[in-house]
Design a protein around this motif. Structure first.
Motif, PDB file in Angstrom:
ATOM      1  N   LEU A  47       0.819  -1.215   0.000  1.00  0.00           N
ATOM      2  CA  LEU A  47       0.000   0.000   0.000  1.00  0.00           C
ATOM      3  C   LEU A  47       0.851   1.263   0.000  1.00  0.00           C
ATOM      4  CD1 LEU A  47      -2.831  -1.086   2.455  1.00  0.00           C
ATOM      5  CD2 LEU A  47      -3.076  -0.580   0.017  1.00  0.00           C
ATOM      6  N   ASN A  48       1.963   1.234   0.724  1.00  0.00           N
ATOM      7  CA  ASN A  48       2.863   2.393   0.710  1.00  0.00           C
ATOM      8  C   ASN A  48       3.443   2.620  -0.675  1.00  0.00           C
ATOM      9  OD1 ASN A  48       3.247   3.876   3.263  1.00  0.00           O
ATOM     10  ND2 ASN A  48       3.603   1.828   4.080  1.00  0.00           N
ATOM     11  N   LEU A  49       3.812   1.538  -1.370  1.00  0.00           N
ATOM     12  CA  LEU A  49       4.341   1.682  -2.729  1.00  0.00           C
ATOM     13  C   LEU A  49       3.300   2.283  -3.673  1.00  0.00           C
ATOM     14  CD1 LEU A  49       6.386  -1.639  -3.101  1.00  0.00           C
ATOM     15  CD2 LEU A  49       7.286   0.697  -2.934  1.00  0.00           C
ATOM     16  N   LEU A  50       2.036   1.967  -3.432  1.00  0.00           N
ATOM     17  CA  LEU A  50       0.974   2.502  -4.287  1.00  0.00           C
ATOM     18  C   LEU A  50       0.565   3.931  -3.919  1.00  0.00           C
ATOM     19  CD1 LEU A  50      -1.415  -0.577  -4.538  1.00  0.00           C
ATOM     20  CD2 LEU A  50      -0.038   0.417  -6.375  1.00  0.00           C
ATOM     21  N   LEU A  51       0.483   4.227  -2.625  1.00  0.00           N
ATOM     22  CA  LEU A  51      -0.129   5.478  -2.203  1.00  0.00           C
ATOM     23  C   LEU A  51       0.845   6.639  -1.981  1.00  0.00           C
ATOM     24  CD1 LEU A  51      -2.858   4.123   0.246  1.00  0.00           C
ATOM     25  CD2 LEU A  51      -3.123   4.864  -2.121  1.00  0.00           C
ATOM     26  N   ILE A  52       2.086   6.347  -1.633  1.00  0.00           N
ATOM     27  CA  ILE A  52       3.023   7.446  -1.384  1.00  0.00           C
ATOM     28  C   ILE A  52       3.303   8.274  -2.642  1.00  0.00           C
ATOM     29  CG2 ILE A  52       5.412   8.004  -0.755  1.00  0.00           C
ATOM     30  CD1 ILE A  52       5.212   5.890   1.430  1.00  0.00           C
ATOM     31  N   PRO A  53       3.541   7.647  -3.808  1.00  0.00           N
ATOM     32  CA  PRO A  53       3.778   8.486  -4.994  1.00  0.00           C
ATOM     33  C   PRO A  53       2.587   9.385  -5.346  1.00  0.00           C
ATOM     34  CG  PRO A  53       4.507   6.247  -5.417  1.00  0.00           C
ATOM     35  CD  PRO A  53       3.764   6.228  -4.115  1.00  0.00           C
ATOM     36  N   ALA A  54       1.387   8.903  -5.066  1.00  0.00           N
ATOM     37  CA  ALA A  54       0.206   9.682  -5.435  1.00  0.00           C
ATOM     38  C   ALA A  54      -0.183  10.723  -4.390  1.00  0.00           C
ATOM     39  CB  ALA A  54      -0.976   8.739  -5.679  1.00  0.00           C
ATOM     40  N   PHE A  55      -0.028  10.388  -3.101  1.00  0.00           N
ATOM     41  CA  PHE A  55      -0.556  11.267  -2.047  1.00  0.00           C
ATOM     42  C   PHE A  55       0.490  11.738  -1.033  1.00  0.00           C
ATOM     43  CE2 PHE A  55      -4.044   8.473  -3.368  1.00  0.00           C
ATOM     44  CZ  PHE A  55      -4.941   9.415  -3.811  1.00  0.00           C
ATOM     45  N   GLY A  56       1.723  11.324  -1.172  1.00  0.00           N
ATOM     46  CA  GLY A  56       2.777  11.772  -0.265  1.00  0.00           C
ATOM     47  C   GLY A  56       2.601  11.234   1.139  1.00  0.00           C
ATOM     48  N   ILE A  57       2.819  12.104   2.132  1.00  0.00           N
ATOM     49  CA  ILE A  57       2.773  11.664   3.525  1.00  0.00           C
ATOM     50  C   ILE A  57       1.368  11.224   3.941  1.00  0.00           C
ATOM     51  CG2 ILE A  57       2.401  13.960   4.480  1.00  0.00           C
ATOM     52  CD1 ILE A  57       4.323  13.087   6.772  1.00  0.00           C
ATOM     53  N   LEU A  58       0.341  11.834   3.374  1.00  0.00           N
ATOM     54  CA  LEU A  58      -1.024  11.397   3.657  1.00  0.00           C
ATOM     55  C   LEU A  58      -1.240   9.974   3.144  1.00  0.00           C
ATOM     56  CD1 LEU A  58      -3.814  12.023   4.782  1.00  0.00           C
ATOM     57  CD2 LEU A  58      -4.398  13.026   2.574  1.00  0.00           C
ATOM     58  N   GLY A  59      -0.696   9.661   1.989  1.00  0.00           N
ATOM     59  CA  GLY A  59      -0.777   8.304   1.457  1.00  0.00           C
ATOM     60  C   GLY A  59      -0.066   7.304   2.349  1.00  0.00           C
ATOM     61  N   ALA A  60       1.063   7.716   2.930  1.00  0.00           N
ATOM     62  CA  ALA A  60       1.781   6.837   3.853  1.00  0.00           C
ATOM     63  C   ALA A  60       0.943   6.557   5.098  1.00  0.00           C
ATOM     64  CB  ALA A  60       3.117   7.469   4.234  1.00  0.00           C
ATOM     65  N   ALA A  61       0.295   7.594   5.624  1.00  0.00           N
ATOM     66  CA  ALA A  61      -0.549   7.406   6.806  1.00  0.00           C
ATOM     67  C   ALA A  61      -1.745   6.510   6.491  1.00  0.00           C
ATOM     68  CB  ALA A  61      -1.021   8.756   7.332  1.00  0.00           C
ATOM     69  N   ILE A  62      -2.379   6.749   5.353  1.00  0.00           N
ATOM     70  CA  ILE A  62      -3.531   5.924   4.965  1.00  0.00           C
ATOM     71  C   ILE A  62      -3.098   4.477   4.767  1.00  0.00           C
ATOM     72  CG2 ILE A  62      -5.216   5.514   3.121  1.00  0.00           C
ATOM     73  CD1 ILE A  62      -5.332   8.585   2.780  1.00  0.00           C
ATOM     74  N   ALA A  63      -1.988   4.268   4.088  1.00  0.00           N
ATOM     75  CA  ALA A  63      -1.502   2.912   3.840  1.00  0.00           C
ATOM     76  C   ALA A  63      -1.162   2.198   5.142  1.00  0.00           C
ATOM     77  CB  ALA A  63      -0.272   2.956   2.927  1.00  0.00           C
ATOM     78  N   THR A  64      -0.455   2.871   6.017  1.00  0.00           N
ATOM     79  CA  THR A  64      -0.024   2.248   7.265  1.00  0.00           C
ATOM     80  C   THR A  64      -1.208   1.884   8.143  1.00  0.00           C
ATOM     81  OG1 THR A  64       2.075   3.418   7.188  1.00  0.00           O
ATOM     82  CG2 THR A  64       1.363   2.607   9.339  1.00  0.00           C
ATOM     83  N   TYR A  65      -2.139   2.801   8.310  1.00  0.00           N
ATOM     84  CA  TYR A  65      -3.260   2.518   9.193  1.00  0.00           C
ATOM     85  C   TYR A  65      -4.283   1.605   8.559  1.00  0.00           C
ATOM     86  CZ  TYR A  65      -1.179   5.265  12.725  1.00  0.00           C
ATOM     87  OH  TYR A  65      -0.298   5.699  13.680  1.00  0.00           O
ATOM     88  N   THR A  66      -4.374   1.559   7.240  1.00  0.00           N
ATOM     89  CA  THR A  66      -5.234   0.575   6.588  1.00  0.00           C
ATOM     90  C   THR A  66      -4.699  -0.834   6.836  1.00  0.00           C
ATOM     91  OG1 THR A  66      -5.890   2.151   4.884  1.00  0.00           O
ATOM     92  CG2 THR A  66      -6.187  -0.185   4.379  1.00  0.00           C
TER      93      THR A  66
END
Length: 137
Positions: A71-90
């Motif tokens: 999820l981090n590989l998918l979401l960080i490029p698109a959403f940055g730090i918010l993507g990292a938080a979403i990926a981690t907590y998901t």
């Protein structure tokens, strides 16, 4: 209560670290939401570990770690730090949900902080040693 206070005072608290930190407020809300939801499921990891089901815990956490990386590989490029938080907590909440189901299945315990089922109250007298009255002579 602390999470609510931090959510309300988040912009001010973040501004104490500098103006650039205030853009992290949505990330702060994501992290707070994840932590509150994780806490609501109770101590499921500890229940499994203390009752001999530690291998189940390891399997679930291994899958959650793999999901977290993906999820981090998918979401960080698109959403940055918010993507990292979403990926981690998901990934973390998904793993916690699996542990919650395992606790119900293996131990028969509902570890959720709120119980949605109404429990019947046992009004029967408590059984204990019966005491016979002393005979009066």
């Amino acid at each position: 209560m602390t999470a609510i206070a931090l959510a309300c005072l988040g912009p001010f608290v973040l501004s104490l670290f500098g103006a650039d930190f205030t853009v992290g407020y949505p990330t702060l809300l994501t992290v707070l939401t994840g932590l509150v939801l994780r806490a609501a499921s109770g101590p499921v990891e500890y229940l499994l570990n203390m009752t001999g089901h530690h291998r189940d815990t390891v399997r679930v956490y291994a899958l959650a770690a793999l999901a977290n990386v993906g999820l981090n590989l998918l979401l960080i490029p698109a959403f940055g730090i918010l993507g990292a938080a979403i990926a981690t907590y998901t990934a973390m909440l998904g793993g916690n949900a699996c542990l919650f189901v395992l606790v119900q299945k293996r131990l028969g315990v509902n570890a959720f902080v709120f119980s949605f089922k109404r429990r019947a109250v046992n009004t029967a007298p408590v059984a204990g040693p019966s005491i016979a009255p002393c005979p009066v002579a």
